[in-house]
Design an enzyme around this catalytic site. Structure first.
Site, PDB file in Angstrom:
ATOM      1  N   GLU A  45       0.784  -1.350   0.330  1.00 36.39           N
ATOM      2  CA  GLU A  45      -0.116   0.214   0.256  1.00 36.39           C
ATOM      3  C   GLU A  45       1.239   1.113  -0.006  1.00 36.39           C
ATOM      4  OE1 GLU A  45      -2.735  -0.336   3.349  1.00 36.39           O
ATOM      5  OE2 GLU A  45      -3.768  -2.130   2.525  1.00 36.39           O
ATOM      6  N   LYS A  46       1.755   1.120   0.867  1.00 33.53           N
ATOM      7  CA  LYS A  46       2.581   2.659   0.778  1.00 33.53           C
ATOM      8  C   LYS A  46       3.058   2.610  -0.370  1.00 33.53           C
ATOM      9  CE  LYS A  46       6.618   4.740   3.069  1.00 33.53           C
ATOM     10  NZ  LYS A  46       7.597   3.414   3.043  1.00 33.53           N
ATOM     11  N   ILE A  47       4.008   1.434  -0.956  1.00 40.03           N
ATOM     12  CA  ILE A  47       4.766   2.537  -2.209  1.00 40.03           C
ATOM     13  C   ILE A  47       3.638   2.564  -3.688  1.00 40.03           C
ATOM     14  CG2 ILE A  47       6.604   0.772  -3.676  1.00 40.03           C
ATOM     15  CD1 ILE A  47       7.832   1.651  -1.581  1.00 40.03           C
TER      16      ILE A  47
END
Length: 115
Positions: A45-47
């Site tokens: 999710e973050k990337i």
């Protein structure tokens, strides 16, 4: 690239083989573009949110790393611990469709404030 090298190579191969069309991502909805990126090994999710915010201009993307989590906890929830899922919901509803801009200000603030 260290331990990330195989993931980067895999992503490059997906693009080279036409399995991922990077130009198409910008025309998808935020949710669909995020889903496509997260099909790549090593992309969570973050990337995916970082790529969508910084490379594709999806202003609603709100990457959460340890610094953003710390900023939100400190500034908005100082007396209780809140899950990452609730932090994301808070960011989406509190900062609205341009949450990505707020994310940048929060990141800068929490990294540069005097302790």
């Amino acid at each position: 690239m260290g331990f990330r090298a195989p993931n980067l190579l895999g992503a490059a191969q997906h693009v080279a083989e036409g399995k991922l069309n990077l130009a198409r991502l910008g025309y998808l909805s935020y949710e669909d573009a995020r889903t496509e990126l997260m099909k790549l090994r090593g992309v969570g999710e973050k990337i995916a949110d970082c790529v969508l915010l910084f490379a594709y201009g999806f202003d609603s993307a709100f990457p959460v790393d340890v610094w953003i989590e710390r900023a939100l906890q400190t500034l908005y929830f100082p007396k209780r611990r809140v899950s990452e899922k609730k932090l994301l919901h808070f960011a989406a509803t509190h900062f609205g469709p341009h949450a990505g801009y707020a994310q940048q200000y929060l990141f800068h603030y929490i990294r540069t404030k005097k302790r």
